[in-house]
Design an enzyme around this catalytic site. Structure first.
Site, mmCIF file in Angstrom:
data_model
loop_
_atom_site.group_PDB
_atom_site.id
_atom_site.type_symbol
_atom_site.label_atom_id
_atom_site.label_comp_id
_atom_site.label_asym_id
_atom_site.label_seq_id
_atom_site.Cartn_x
_atom_site.Cartn_y
_atom_site.Cartn_z
ATOM 1 N NE ARG A 274 -2.700 0.002 3.559
ATOM 2 C CZ ARG A 274 -3.907 -0.543 3.488
ATOM 3 N NH1 ARG A 274 -4.756 0.082 2.834
ATOM 4 N NH2 ARG A 274 -3.969 -1.392 4.012
ATOM 5 N NE ARG A 309 -8.213 -0.186 1.637
ATOM 6 C CZ ARG A 309 -8.533 0.912 2.212
ATOM 7 N NH1 ARG A 309 -8.928 2.006 1.612
ATOM 8 N NH2 ARG A 309 -8.022 0.863 3.338
ATOM 9 C CB CYS A 342 -28.040 -6.826 -6.577
ATOM 10 S SG CYS A 342 -29.524 -7.024 -6.003
#
Length: 421
Positions: A274, A309, A342
């Site tokens: 990251r 995330r 959905c």
């Protein structure tokens, strides 16, 4: 937090043309920013003669990105067969790859030991007997249990599935030594996305203490310690970044003191993912729908299958609207930015104040350079978007095409296979 001014100055003037050529949605990554972060990391730890970053492939598993890491002198931390293959396909050597797996299968071991092998980082003492053989260099992942605290993402180490316990450490290295291992490493990872550098200093001190304990018991030396990843990036606009310089100074001092006591010092490894790429990517989407019921919703042409995330962690990702200012209060509105999946948690932002948005506006969802595309999935049959790379010369290169309907149905094309008793 918002992308750097430098990245923005190179991206914004040509973004309309990029969209005209490639269409949305897409993740776009900044090569200059990635390289600069790598340079800063190498420079910060330059006083540690054995320092090396092993880029966590899981953060952004794309060959174009891995080649940049390779050019920076980095190795690769892999946790699956496909990550191993991808690293080897760009030319990574056995010493360039650390295989940090858990619940490792026979197929995983077969791949890891093939093609010259790699640095094996074992997660469990029971895996010692499941390897095809004992390699010369072996590493164990350490879980300190109740003696330390994790952070909000990793949680309590006692509850973590990773690593060997404190009571198992000496016996694990003794067994590995007796089976033929001659070189040793020690690894841990206790926090994730941590901005308080003191956590990593404490982790390093703990690892060096474990090294001294084991070498005193078994009369062995350690080639390296690896404090894992976990270096954080400031997702929120007003959050201060990690103090990399202070981290490096204090860790370098720990190694110097270790060397004074022991006459040598192991190498220092880390596996940042990251930190290396997260701030240097954005997900570019187009507003395609408005909905006004109990809240105002802005529907865009991507969904959480491209960036999960926010749904998985409640994570904040900064959002800007291309070509619109953010400092005029009268021109803003409070909205949820949502996709078409959905699922009601398919939201990139909840009750976020943004410039007034109309259909056709382009939104930039920031800090998607790590764990964005990599965590994508295909629920509802949704297809993951393309990936682009902004090169230093201003060219924009397609580095992963968008998934197609044919890709989605490819695993349904197979030869009949029916088992009967």
């Amino acid at each position: 937090m918002p992308i750097s001014q430098d990245f923005n100055s190179r991206l914004s003037p040509r973004l309309d043309d990029i969209i005209s050529h490639f269409g949305t949605p897409f993740h776009i990554y900044d090569e200059i920013g990635i390289r600069e972060t790598g340079r800063q990391l190498n420079q910060a730890f330059a006083q540690l003669k054995g320092f090396r970053e092993y880029f966590a492939v899981k953060a952004l598993p794309n060959p174009a990105i891995l080649r940049i890491m390779q050019d920076l002198g980095f190795g690769f931390d892999c946790s699956s067969i496909t990550e191993l293959i991808q690293s080897r396909e760009i030319g990574a050597r056995p010493e360039d790859i650390m295989f940090t797996s858990n619940n490792t299968s026979p197929a995983d071991f077969k791949e890891a030991f093939g093609n010259g092998g790699c640095i094996m980082n074992l997660d469990d003492v029971t895996l010692i007997d499941k390897m095809p053989s004992m390699p010369e260099l072996i590493c164990f992942r350490y879980n300190p249990g109740p003696s330390v605290e994790g952070n909000d993402i990793i949680g309590n180490p006692v509850e973590a599935k990773y690593g060997i316990s404190h009571d198992q450490v000496v016996d694990a290295y003794r067994k590995a030594r007796d089976l033929g291992a001659r070189r040793f490493g020690l690894h841990t990872m206790i926090v994730s996305n941590e901005l308080n550098y003191k956590y990593k200093v404490k982790t390093t001190r703990m690892l060096l203490e474990i090294v001294e304990m084991v070498q005193a018991e078994l009369d062995i030396r350690f080639d390296f310690i690896n404090f894992g990843g976990g270096l954080g990036i400031p997702y929120l606009p007003d959050t201060a970044p990690l103090d990399l310089a202070a981290l490096a100074v204090e860790i370098t001092a720990l190694f110097a003191n270790f060397e004074k006591r022991n006459g040598y010092a192991p190498d220092m490894l880390m596996e940042s993912g990251r930190y290396m790429t997260g701030p240097h990517g954005v997900l570019v989407v187009t507003a395609i729908n408005h909905k006004d019921i109990y809240r105002k919703y802005i529907g865009v042409d991507a969904c959480m299958t491209a960036l999960m995330r926010p749904a998985m962690y409640g994570a904040y990702h900064h959002i800007t609207v291309h070509g619109k200012p953010t400092d005029i209060a009268s021109a803003t509105e409070v909205v949820d930015v949502v996709g078409s999946l959905c699922e009601n948690n398919d939201k990139f932002a909840i009750q976020r104040e943004l410039p007034a948005i109309v259909d056709g506006d382009v939104l930039l969802i920031h800090d998607t350079g790590a764990h964005g595309q990599a965590m994508g999935f295909n629920y509802n049959g949704k297809l993951r978007p393309q990936e682009l790379l902004l090169r230093p010369d201003g060219k924009v290169e397609l580095i992963r095409r968008a998934e197609t309907v044919q890709d989605y149905f490819a695993t349904l094309n197979f030869s009949p296979d029916v088992w009967t008793s």
